[in-house]
Design an enzyme around this catalytic site. Structure first.
Site, short mmCIF file in Angstrom:
data_model
loop_
_atom_site.label_atom_id
_atom_site.label_comp_id
_atom_site.label_asym_id
_atom_site.label_seq_id
_atom_site.Cartn_x
_atom_site.Cartn_y
_atom_site.Cartn_z
N ASP A 9 0.83 -1.21 0.00
CA ASP A 9 0.00 0.00 0.00
C ASP A 9 0.86 1.25 0.00
OD1 ASP A 9 -2.33 -1.33 0.35
OD2 ASP A 9 -2.48 -0.97 2.50
N LYS A 65 -3.09 2.97 -2.48
CA LYS A 65 -4.31 3.78 -2.52
C LYS A 65 -4.15 4.88 -1.49
CE LYS A 65 -7.09 0.20 -1.84
NZ LYS A 65 -8.29 -0.54 -1.53
N MET A 69 -9.27 7.65 9.00
CA MET A 69 -9.72 8.30 7.75
C MET A 69 -10.74 9.39 8.06
SD MET A 69 -9.93 5.02 5.21
CE MET A 69 -10.29 3.73 6.38
N1 SAH Z 1 -4.82 -0.80 8.72
C1 SAH Z 1 -4.43 0.53 9.14
C2 SAH Z 1 -5.49 1.56 8.86
C3 SAH Z 1 -5.79 1.76 7.40
S1 SAH Z 1 -6.96 3.04 7.13
C4 SAH Z 1 -4.06 0.49 10.62
O1 SAH Z 1 -4.31 -0.52 11.29
O2 SAH Z 1 -3.50 1.46 11.11
C5 SAH Z 1 -5.90 4.42 6.85
C6 SAH Z 1 -6.04 5.41 7.98
O3 SAH Z 1 -5.27 4.96 9.10
C7 SAH Z 1 -5.49 6.78 7.69
O4 SAH Z 1 -6.42 7.58 6.98
C8 SAH Z 1 -5.25 7.32 9.08
O5 SAH Z 1 -6.47 7.72 9.68
C9 SAH Z 1 -4.76 6.07 9.81
N2 SAH Z 1 -3.29 5.97 9.83
C10 SAH Z 1 -2.53 5.05 9.23
N3 SAH Z 1 -1.22 5.24 9.49
C11 SAH Z 1 -1.17 6.33 10.28
C12 SAH Z 1 -0.11 7.05 10.91
N4 SAH Z 1 1.18 6.69 10.76
N5 SAH Z 1 -0.42 8.13 11.67
C13 SAH Z 1 -1.70 8.51 11.84
N6 SAH Z 1 -2.74 7.88 11.27
C14 SAH Z 1 -2.49 6.81 10.51
#
Ligand code: SAH
Length: 256
Positions: free
Chosen positions: A37, A59, A173
């Protein structure tokens, strides 16, 4: 650990390569191809050996380079061709990671598929804030929720159920829908002064924190955040983080 014709859905964690599990690291070393990703940190990608084929199926909000069905198909085709397939996803694959589609696509054609968990963004964000997501007696519930917008409209959420003063909300998100989140929760009875923390780029060198309150969330999200992924944490537990602000605010000054 990964056989020919097998698929592993692997959590890459929030970005810091040191937060990758040892198992994830072993899997990316044993893979013949890695589909990743856009959210997978560069530091993690740097750990992938040169001989492993790296395919970006990234994405990011608004910019879909490959749709989910295409990704499902790529994984299945690679496995059926005898590759050792790793599907590397930001955070934990089971949290807002579209894992189910990929699991189902593999299972439907009899491709063995397994999951390696990862550190999710909410955990990295609370670690960065120096707080706990739950608080004994105060925040007894932790809700992971996504406020993803589709065509500019936030998907309908049960605000009444979410507006619980004894819960911490970790909103994934949620940047674009901050105004709807604030309005929905306040209308459902959550006080406007409920503490909110925005954490951008959790666990990365560019990590930034912003403390605000629910009624000011819309303006904070619009003005304080940059382009990085950000998570919105809401609830009393996040307010506790401000008690430890000395260390955090110094770090923030340095990072800005
Ligand atoms: N599977 C991922 C989430 C995917 S959805 C998890 O478990 O973290 C993607 C969302 O995750 C982003 O829009 C944001 O809200 C959050 N996110 C992912 N990485 C991040 C990071 N390093 N810092 C803050 N928010 C993060």
């Amino acid at each position: 650990m990964i056989s020919s014709g097998e698929v592993w859905l692997v959590g890459a964690g929030p970005g810091d390569p040191d937060l990758l599990t040892r198992k994830a690291e072993k899997l990316i070393h044993a893979a013949s191809v890695v589909f990743h990703d856009a959210l997978v940190g560069q530091g993690v990608l740097d750990l992938i050996p040169d001989h492993v084929r790296l395919v970006s199926v990234g994405k990011r909000a608004g910019r879909h380079s490959k749709d989910q069905k295409t990704i499902d198909m790529l994984l299945v085709e690679a496995a059926l061709a005898g590759e050792r397939v790793v599907r590397l996803k930001g955070g934990d694959p089971s949290i807002f990671g579209r894992s189910m589609e990929e699991l189902t696509a593999c299972r439907e054609v009899g491709v063995p598929v397994r999951i390696c968990p990862g550190v999710t963004a909410a955990s990295a964000a609370s670690a960065g804030l120096g707080t706990s997501l739950t608080l004994r007696g105060t925040a007894r519930r932790l809700t992971f929720v996504t406020a993803h917008t589709r065509k500019g409209k936030v998907q309908s959420l049960d605000w009444q159920a979410l507006a619980d003063p004894q819960a911490t909300l970790a909103i994934y998100m949620g940047k674009a829908s901050a105004p709807e989140i604030a309005r929905g929760l306040i209308e459902a009875g959550l006080p406007g002064d409920t503490p909110v923390a925005l954490v951008e780029n959790a666990s990365l060198p560019e990590e930034r924190h912003f403390h605000t309150r629910l009624d000011l969330l819309p303006i904070a999200a619009r003005t304080a955040l940059g382009d990085g992924p950000a998570i919105v944490l809401i609830g009393a537990a996040v307010g506790e983080a401000r008690l430890g602000m000395w260390v955090n605010s110094r770090e923030e000054l340095r990072l800005d």
